[in-house]
Design an enzyme around this catalytic site. Sequence first.
Site, short mmCIF file in Angstrom:
data_model
loop_
_atom_site.label_atom_id
_atom_site.label_comp_id
_atom_site.label_asym_id
_atom_site.label_seq_id
_atom_site.Cartn_x
_atom_site.Cartn_y
_atom_site.Cartn_z
N ASP A 125 0.85 -1.19 0.00
CA ASP A 125 0.00 0.00 0.00
C ASP A 125 0.89 1.23 0.00
OD1 ASP A 125 -3.22 0.46 0.86
OD2 ASP A 125 -1.89 2.17 1.11
N ASP B 273 -6.89 -4.59 -4.70
CA ASP B 273 -7.82 -4.07 -3.68
C ASP B 273 -7.59 -2.57 -3.58
OD1 ASP B 273 -9.70 -3.89 -1.69
OD2 ASP B 273 -8.39 -4.64 -0.10
#
Length: 338
Positions: A137, A186
Amino acid sequence: MGTEAVEIFYANGFSKICNETHQTIKETHPADDCWYEETIDDDLKWSFALNRVLHKGTSIYQDFALLDTKRFGKVLVIDGKMQSAEVDEFIYHECLIHPALLFHPNPKTVFIMGGGEGSAAREALRHNSIEKVVMCDIDKEVVDFCRRFLTVNQEAFSNKKLNLVINDAKAELEKKTEKFDLIVGDLADPVEGGPCYQLYTKSFYERILKPRLNENGIFVTQAGPAGIFTHKEVFSSIYNTIKQVFKYVRAYTAHVPSFADTWGWVMASDQPFSISAEEIDKRIAERVDGELLYLNGASFISSSTMNKTVYLSLLNETHVYTEDDARFIPGHGVAYRH
């Protein structure tokens, strides 16, 4: 009727006290007049009552908040868009993670693009064959925020199989030589000016992502709203873009109550997706730790059967995501108190 102090939490993550005039038809208790509002489109908003705003934060990339809602429990909001709600996030995350891992003959390694809240990693780590999950991320502040406040995922964050990387997923995959059995998108929806729409492009899938998959590897991504009135925003384009790169592509959908819509995912591989509902159930029983709350073999098969309108849109879609030709999803949110 009169002028009152109103606390507004804008999509940019800052709160400010301002004076606004509100016309009210009847008196309400203080606990009943705090609301979160998300703009779905220019003429459509989705709002729900809050108990309170639990936590807020901001980073160089985005703004985020954790809301305590009356209907959906704790809700994570990033850049004014709801990411997940405590009561039904299992629908989204089971659909994102488990089908691809169940279709794979023996998955051992997973790379998650985004996934900062930790729920995708949590579901992947439930598979007993998994040896390594890389969660990449870009936003350390969001990851730290979720690790601290989303207690449901604290066990996943502390799992020794989880390798947490703070980096742009594109840059991380570009520099890696390692290959994975599953790569998961995601990511936030492609939003104009947002940090990740380039991770939905044909060139990214073709040149960077696909070479990082093992021979039997599978790619799966969230693909935005997939309702009968919303599937043309990004869902059909994402599906068509992935079709340009992979031999076998399967779209599937599920209704997520807190999203106020049907949601879509797209799974892709150069190997066919050819196992039955019965085999899916068998693999769930053999491979997955604990009970799944939403997904079983029959529900997955039905979820990948589109209604006529959506089916024809997927069949006839011609748009392909490129850096210069992207479709963006509208919407932002605001929490306000009368």
